[in-house]
Design a protein around this motif. Structure first.
Motif, PDB file in Angstrom:
ATOM      1  N   LYS A  34       0.805  -1.223   0.000  1.00 18.47           N
ATOM      2  CA  LYS A  34       0.000   0.000   0.000  1.00 18.47           C
ATOM      3  C   LYS A  34       0.835   1.268   0.000  1.00 18.47           C
ATOM      4  O   LYS A  34       0.568   2.196  -0.776  1.00 18.47           O
ATOM      5  N   ASP A  35       1.830   1.347   0.857  1.00 17.82           N
ATOM      6  CA  ASP A  35       2.628   2.567   0.933  1.00 17.82           C
ATOM      7  C   ASP A  35       3.310   2.866  -0.396  1.00 17.82           C
ATOM      8  O   ASP A  35       3.365   4.022  -0.834  1.00 17.82           O
ATOM      9  N   MET A  36       3.823   1.826  -1.042  1.00 20.79           N
ATOM     10  CA  MET A  36       4.490   2.016  -2.330  1.00 20.79           C
ATOM     11  C   MET A  36       3.490   2.418  -3.406  1.00 20.79           C
ATOM     12  O   MET A  36       3.762   3.322  -4.206  1.00 20.79           O
ATOM     13  N   ASP A  37       2.319   1.766  -3.422  1.00 21.44           N
ATOM     14  CA  ASP A  37       1.298   2.100  -4.409  1.00 21.44           C
ATOM     15  C   ASP A  37       0.802   3.532  -4.226  1.00 21.44           C
ATOM     16  O   ASP A  37       0.607   4.273  -5.207  1.00 21.44           O
ATOM     17  N   ASP A  38       0.597   3.929  -2.973  1.00 26.80           N
ATOM     18  CA  ASP A  38       0.148   5.295  -2.696  1.00 26.80           C
ATOM     19  C   ASP A  38       1.184   6.316  -3.165  1.00 26.80           C
ATOM     20  O   ASP A  38       0.841   7.348  -3.757  1.00 26.80           O
ATOM     21  N   GLU A  39       2.441   6.031  -2.929  1.00 31.96           N
ATOM     22  CA  GLU A  39       3.497   6.953  -3.342  1.00 31.96           C
ATOM     23  C   GLU A  39       3.603   7.020  -4.860  1.00 31.96           C
ATOM     24  O   GLU A  39       3.790   8.105  -5.436  1.00 31.96           O
ATOM     25  N   SER A  49      -5.296   8.281   0.709  1.00 32.16           N
ATOM     26  CA  SER A  49      -4.089   7.959   1.470  1.00 32.16           C
ATOM     27  C   SER A  49      -3.700   9.153   2.314  1.00 32.16           C
ATOM     28  O   SER A  49      -4.357  10.205   2.299  1.00 32.16           O
ATOM     29  N   ASN A  50      -2.608   9.007   3.031  1.00 31.83           N
ATOM     30  CA  ASN A  50      -2.101  10.098   3.863  1.00 31.83           C
ATOM     31  C   ASN A  50      -1.575  11.261   3.022  1.00 31.83           C
ATOM     32  O   ASN A  50      -1.334  12.341   3.555  1.00 31.83           O
ATOM     33  N   TYR A  51      -1.367  11.028   1.723  1.00 34.15           N
ATOM     34  CA  TYR A  51      -0.829  12.066   0.855  1.00 34.15           C
ATOM     35  C   TYR A  51      -1.917  12.963   0.250  1.00 34.15           C
ATOM     36  O   TYR A  51      -1.614  14.001  -0.333  1.00 34.15           O
TER      37      TYR A  51
END
Length: 244
Positions: A164-169, A199-201
């Motif tokens: 998830k973190d990589m996909d969101d970034e 996401s958080n972004y």
């Protein structure tokens, strides 16, 4: 992190029925069976076929434009991540790029994707082209012939890694790539639409867009599946750029 990186980069630049039960699906993975079941029970899939859209995603743009009315005859539109071409089909009709509306201004649609896009009457296609590269963006600028853009659309999404973190970034980086390009080629009061995943972004991107657009709104069209994390940021009324 993204705000600082974006600011530095920009500064440098400037100065098909519900409840269907599948049978005889041996040999297919669970994810494939789930996808096919969802397709068969999705009313937008059948509707897309009836209206000759290449993909159900056309209705996401239709819904957004019906509600917010940012596409009109005579406009210049850039469609990023356009394959297979359903958003382009919608844009061509709404800005009259196919000249099908008599006595209406003639619009322009330029569509880009890393994949091949089969021809669409009224659209200029840049298939097998990576929007994020300088060479592709230079091609777009050449096609524009110094004209400014009224609407930039992005339905781009990276291939999912499952992390998830990589996909969101990855998807947020695509959004910033579109934003950087849009602010350089857009007319005053232009519109920008980008797809991302919640996401958080998200809030950081929204705040950065507000530096250049008067309003930014989060939109989740009904045609966007309820179990999907995708949302769209709709930025209106581009303020223009001022060099200091």
């Amino acid at each position: 992190m993204f705000s600082k990186q974006f600011s530095r980069t920009l500064h440098t630049t400037l100065c098909y029925c519900k409840n269907v039960k599948l049978k005889n699906f041996k040999g297919k993975g669970a994810s494939s069976a789930q996808w096919l079941t969802r397709q068969l029970s999705d009313p937008y899939v059948d509707k897309a076929k009836m209206m000759n859209y290449r993909c159900r995603s056309a209705f996401k743009l239709v819904e957004m434009d019906d509600r917010f009315k940012f596409l009109s005859p005579g406009q210049i539109v850039i469609d990023c991540g356009a394959a297979p071409g359903s958003w382009t089909q919608v844009a061509v009709k709404r800005v009259n790029a196919d000249n099908s509306k008599e006595n209406a201004p003639f619009g322009t649609v330029i569509s880009i994707d890393k994949q091949q896009i089969y021809p669409i009457m009224g659209a200029t296609i840049l298939g097998n082209s990576d929007f994020t590269t300088a060479s592709t963006q230079d091609k777009i600028k050449t096609l524009l012939e110094n004209k400014k853009v009224d609407t930039v659309l992005s339905d781009m999404a990276p291939n999912a890694t499952g992390v998830k973190d990589m996909d969101d970034e990855n998807i947020i980086n695509l959004c910033y790539s579109v934003l950087r390009f849009a602010v350089l080629v857009s007319n005053i009061d232009a519109t920008l639409v980008v797809k991302l995943w919640q996401s958080n972004y998200t809030k950081t991107l929204e705040n950065d867009m507000l530096h250049f657009y008067k309003t930014v709104k989060t939109v989740k069209p009904q045609a966007s599946r309820s179990d999907s994390a995708e949302i769209f940021l709709l930025a209106r009324e581009f303020k223009g750029l001022k060099c200091s």
